[in-house]
Each structure stands twice: as C-alpha cells, then as structure tokens.
Design a protein around this motif. Structure first.
Motif, mmCIF file in Angstrom:
data_model
loop_
_atom_site.group_PDB
_atom_site.id
_atom_site.type_symbol
_atom_site.label_atom_id
_atom_site.label_comp_id
_atom_site.label_asym_id
_atom_site.label_seq_id
_atom_site.Cartn_x
_atom_site.Cartn_y
_atom_site.Cartn_z
ATOM 1 N N ALA A 291 0.819 -1.208 0.000
ATOM 2 C CA ALA A 291 0.000 0.000 0.000
ATOM 3 C C ALA A 291 0.854 1.260 0.000
ATOM 4 N N LEU A 292 2.175 1.094 0.209
ATOM 5 C CA LEU A 292 3.114 2.214 0.236
ATOM 6 C C LEU A 292 2.695 3.259 1.273
ATOM 7 N N SER A 293 2.238 2.772 2.414
ATOM 8 C CA SER A 293 1.771 3.656 3.481
ATOM 9 C C SER A 293 2.938 4.200 4.285
ATOM 10 N N THR A 294 2.628 5.184 5.109
ATOM 11 C CA THR A 294 3.640 5.732 6.014
ATOM 12 C C THR A 294 4.133 4.660 6.974
ATOM 13 N N ALA A 295 3.221 3.783 7.411
ATOM 14 C CA ALA A 295 3.616 2.704 8.321
ATOM 15 C C ALA A 295 4.628 1.772 7.663
ATOM 16 N N GLU A 296 4.436 1.486 6.367
ATOM 17 C CA GLU A 296 5.393 0.628 5.665
ATOM 18 C C GLU A 296 6.725 1.348 5.471
ATOM 19 N N GLN A 297 6.660 2.641 5.296
ATOM 20 C CA GLN A 297 7.885 3.420 5.196
ATOM 21 C C GLN A 297 8.679 3.349 6.504
ATOM 22 N N ILE A 298 7.969 3.430 7.618
ATOM 23 C CA ILE A 298 8.612 3.298 8.924
ATOM 24 C C ILE A 298 9.214 1.910 9.069
ATOM 25 N N GLY A 299 8.488 0.891 8.573
ATOM 26 C CA GLY A 299 9.005 -0.474 8.640
ATOM 27 C C GLY A 299 10.289 -0.652 7.851
ATOM 28 N N VAL A 300 10.369 -0.021 6.680
ATOM 29 C CA VAL A 300 11.592 -0.090 5.867
ATOM 30 C C VAL A 300 12.769 0.526 6.630
ATOM 31 N N LEU A 301 12.538 1.689 7.210
ATOM 32 C CA LEU A 301 13.616 2.368 7.940
ATOM 33 C C LEU A 301 14.002 1.589 9.191
ATOM 34 N N GLU A 302 13.008 1.021 9.878
ATOM 35 C CA GLU A 302 13.291 0.218 11.076
ATOM 36 C C GLU A 302 14.158 -0.988 10.723
ATOM 37 N N ASP A 303 13.803 -1.664 9.631
ATOM 38 C CA ASP A 303 14.585 -2.818 9.183
ATOM 39 C C ASP A 303 16.025 -2.415 8.871
ATOM 40 N N ALA A 304 16.187 -1.278 8.206
ATOM 41 C CA ALA A 304 17.534 -0.818 7.840
ATOM 42 C C ALA A 304 18.345 -0.438 9.073
ATOM 43 N N VAL A 305 17.693 0.222 10.027
ATOM 44 C CA VAL A 305 18.392 0.632 11.251
ATOM 45 C C VAL A 305 18.848 -0.583 12.044
ATOM 46 N N LEU A 306 17.968 -1.567 12.222
ATOM 47 C CA LEU A 306 18.328 -2.754 12.992
ATOM 48 C C LEU A 306 19.418 -3.560 12.283
ATOM 49 N N HIS A 307 19.328 -3.669 10.963
ATOM 50 C CA HIS A 307 20.351 -4.396 10.212
ATOM 51 C C HIS A 307 21.702 -3.696 10.347
ATOM 52 N N SER A 308 21.705 -2.378 10.272
ATOM 53 C CA SER A 308 22.953 -1.624 10.403
ATOM 54 C C SER A 308 23.553 -1.785 11.789
ATOM 55 N N ASN A 309 22.675 -1.853 12.805
ATOM 56 C CA ASN A 309 23.164 -1.957 14.180
ATOM 57 C C ASN A 309 23.725 -3.340 14.480
ATOM 58 N N PHE A 310 23.044 -4.383 14.003
ATOM 59 C CA PHE A 310 23.441 -5.744 14.371
ATOM 60 C C PHE A 310 24.432 -6.382 13.400
ATOM 61 N N PHE A 311 24.349 -6.015 12.120
ATOM 62 C CA PHE A 311 25.185 -6.680 11.126
ATOM 63 C C PHE A 311 26.066 -5.725 10.320
ATOM 64 N N GLY A 312 25.897 -4.453 10.508
ATOM 65 C CA GLY A 312 26.703 -3.478 9.776
ATOM 66 C C GLY A 312 27.759 -2.857 10.669
ATOM 67 N N LEU A 321 19.654 0.838 3.201
ATOM 68 C CA LEU A 321 18.297 1.357 3.069
ATOM 69 C C LEU A 321 17.625 0.804 1.811
ATOM 70 N N ALA A 322 18.356 0.769 0.704
ATOM 71 C CA ALA A 322 17.798 0.237 -0.544
ATOM 72 C C ALA A 322 17.481 -1.246 -0.416
ATOM 73 N N SER A 323 18.361 -1.991 0.232
ATOM 74 C CA SER A 323 18.139 -3.419 0.430
ATOM 75 C C SER A 323 16.874 -3.662 1.255
ATOM 76 N N SER A 324 16.673 -2.841 2.296
ATOM 77 C CA SER A 324 15.482 -2.975 3.132
ATOM 78 C C SER A 324 14.232 -2.612 2.357
ATOM 79 N N LEU A 325 14.321 -1.590 1.507
ATOM 80 C CA LEU A 325 13.166 -1.176 0.713
ATOM 81 C C LEU A 325 12.737 -2.288 -0.240
ATOM 82 N N VAL A 326 13.692 -2.859 -0.938
ATOM 83 C CA VAL A 326 13.369 -3.938 -1.871
ATOM 84 C C VAL A 326 12.836 -5.154 -1.115
ATOM 85 N N GLY A 327 13.499 -5.523 -0.039
ATOM 86 C CA GLY A 327 13.065 -6.689 0.729
ATOM 87 C C GLY A 327 11.686 -6.542 1.324
ATOM 88 N N SER A 328 11.317 -5.313 1.697
ATOM 89 C CA SER A 328 10.020 -5.083 2.325
ATOM 90 C C SER A 328 8.893 -4.956 1.319
#
Length: 374
Positions: A291-312, A321-328
């Motif tokens: 639906a490309l909602s604001t909530a999904e946008q937050i989910g993309v950023l959350e995924d990117a932040v957590l990935h950067s913290n734990f694996f980056g 960020l691009a990887s999270s966007l495509v994956g989500s």
C-alpha cells in the motif's frame, strides 16, 4: 515501563497524563479523565499559545479537525468510526483517544472472520458454571461489556472484517446501550441486564481497502460518525511521523545510531515516486502489492536501522536502506521485482547521475537486493 515489549499509551505516557489531569480545570464530559481540549492537546502536542508550564510532544501527526471531530463524537452518544487506507494511523489515534479519555486503551476487540458475538458480549467460565451454575461471577465479560460497566471507551479493530452477525450485535449495543443476559433469568431485577454507564462509547476502525469483505449495513452506519483518515501526502508531515517513530525505536532498543537527513529524504522521495507510479499504472500487475503507506515506510527504515546496528558498522547507509526497501516491498515475484527494477533504472539511475549524493549507492544496493531475490 521498560519491562514491557509495548506499553499501552496510558502507561507509556502515564506521567504526562497525570500532569495534564492535575492542571486541567475545564469541564469534562461524563467520566472523562481529561477535558476535550486537554485530550486534543495530549494527542497533537502543545503550542506556545496554550500557556502550559511544560511542553507536550505530539503523538499523532494529522489534521487538527480530524482529532477535534473524533473527540466531539465521543462526547455524544454515537460511536466513532475511523476509516482510511492501511498505515494511516487509525489504530494509534484510537489508542491515544481511549488513553486520554478513560486511561484504558486495552478494551479491544479484534475483528476477524472468526470473531463471534461472545467476543463483544460475554462468555462463560465453564468450570465455574459446572460448580456453581450460571451467575454474574461465572460470566466472562467482553472488552465491550467491561467498557459499558465502567463508562469507558471500547475499541473495535477492523470492523469490516467481522461477519454480519457480529455487526448486528453491535447495532443493539450502540442503540440500546445495554446487553441482555437471558441465561440469568427474565426479570429485570435479577441482574440479567448490563447497562452502559455515562462515558461509554466505541471507537471502531475500518480499512477502506476492505470494501466488499463484510460491508457495513445502513443500520450500523447510522450508529457511527465517520471520520476519514487521509493518506499523508505532505512531505514535511510524513518526515515528522517517520522521524518520531524511528526515535521511539532507537530508544526502545537502546541503539545509538544516527539517521542522516539525506537518507531520510531518499526514503521519502522513493515512496513518493513509487506512489505516483502506482497511481498512474493501468493495471494491478503494474502496481506494487504494498500500500506504500507511512507505516510501511517506517518499517523499511526500522529494518535498515536494525540491520545496520546488528550486522553493519552501526552506521546507516544508502545501500542498506535500498536493500530494506526492496526486501520489504517485493512481495510478489516476479511482478514486484520488475516494478522495482524499472523504478531503479528509470528514476534512481538518472537522478544519481544528476544529483549524486546518496542516490548512486542507493541504486547499487537496490540492484544487489533484486539480484538476490530474482
């Protein structure tokens, strides 16, 4: 409340609500804990003109008239129906309103195909019925019945996903303001009716994309005031929402990681581009399933932040960020992957050549993610 995975609004903002209640000398409807003006202030945040000794941060970002109309509805004897696309903040607004008015936002019924009348009326404790018979003590009240008995706000999530039988039962509650319990006898004096106390109301939410699932009857529609929650299209407002939610995430996970404004801008512009492309698409196959909602946008950023913290390297990058966007957003293969690939080559690639900045790295990250999923 650090020991809870997700504290309800009345616990999360308990200190703030206590303070607002202590300085609130305006008239309050029924059993409300805060006056209508203070409820609005709690939801939307304070301004200098409010003359408060402390600042109240905004918790829901949207048009003031939406919040005001919702509050006015709850001060009447009609139910409130918040309707809009997925991810527009309907449930969060309902929770905030219930927390401010009743200091209890947990009296919730979740509408599904499996929701029954028992979920909005009452059930029975079988072992107690066997031991002592049917009585008020052996009855299990629903969240809606509890709200009626305490003069509080009951919530009904995804109303249009529940069956017509459940919706019909809700009509009776909203109209008569009582629930009959025939198992306890036929005499009114035998405690076989649960009456609603002043202050009781229902906030329901409905997904505007669920039309045709279980359409609301005309009778039920008349019992609700409809308040439509629009999709956030203002870039500044959407940036505030995403930033607010991301800061909450970082505090909850105790993560010290900056979200550069340039990357937030990349995310916002990417979603705006994809929404425009979806609106112009001629068929569903040319639209992302998301639906490309604001909530999904937050989910993309959350995924990117957590990935950067734990694996980056604890630094948010355009590639992540691009990887999270495509994956989500790539939920269908190959349709969604083809749409995202077209976007990267048709929009991001020329933009990267023209503007530079984070766009070239964003393009590479997106390409790699699509190649991995293909």
């Amino acid at each position: 409340m650090t020991d809870l995975l997700r504290a309800p609004a009345e616990l999360k903002y308990a200190e703030e609500l206590d303070w607002l209640e202590s300085v609130d000398d305006a008239p309050k409807p029924f059993s409300w804990r805060l006056s209508p003006k203070m409820v609005r202030l709690f939801v939307l945040g304070s301004e200098r003109a409010d003359g408060l000794e402390r600042e109240i941060a905004p918790k829901w970002f949207g048009d003031r008239s939406i919040v005001e109309r919702s509050i006015v509805t709850l001060a009447s004897d009609r139910g409130l129906l918040l309707i809009g696309d997925p991810g527009t903040g309907k449930s969060w607004l309902a929770e905030l309103l219930a927390a401010a008015i009743s200091r209890n936002s947990t009296l919730v019924v979740q509408g599904t195909a499996g929701t029954t009348e028992d979920h909005i009326k009452y059930a029975w404790n079988v072992s107690m019925v066997i031991a002592r018979g049917q009585s008020r003590e052996s009855m299990i009240p629903s969240p809606i019945m509890t709200a009626m008995e305490t003069g509080a706000i009951g919530r009904f999530e995804e109303l249009t996903r529940s069956t017509s039988d459940v919706q019909d039962a809700l009509i009776s509650i909203l109209s008569e303001k009582y629930i009959s319990v025939p198992e306890l006898g036929s005499d009114r004096d035998s405690d076989n009716i649960v009456f609603a106390k002043p202050g009781f109301s229902v906030i329901a939410t409905a997904n505007s994309r669920d039309r045709g699932v279980n359409d609301l009857s005309s009778a039920l529609k008349r019992r609700f005031n409809f308040v439509r929650i629009p999709v956030v299209t203002n870039k500044k407002s959407e940036a505030e929402i995403v930033r607010f939610r991301t800061e909450e995430l970082l505090r909850r996970h105790r993560i010290e990681l900056d979200v550069p404004p340039t990357l937030l801008d990349v995310l916002l512009r990417s979603f705006a581009d994809l929404r425009a492309s979806s609106a112009a698409a001629g068929s569903d196959d040319d639209k992302l399933e998301s639906a490309l909602s604001t909530a999904e946008q937050i989910g993309v950023l959350e995924d990117a932040v957590l990935h950067s913290n734990f694996f980056g390297e604890r630094v948010l990058t355009a590639r992540t960020l691009a990887s999270s966007l495509v994956g989500s957003l790539a939920r269908r293969a190959p349709e969604d992957l083809a749409i995202l690939n077209k976007y990267l080559h048709g929009v991001v690639e020329p933009r990267g050549k023209e503007e530079g900045g984070s766009w070239p790295e964003f393009l590479e990250g997106g390409r790699d993610a699509i190649a991995t999923l293909s």
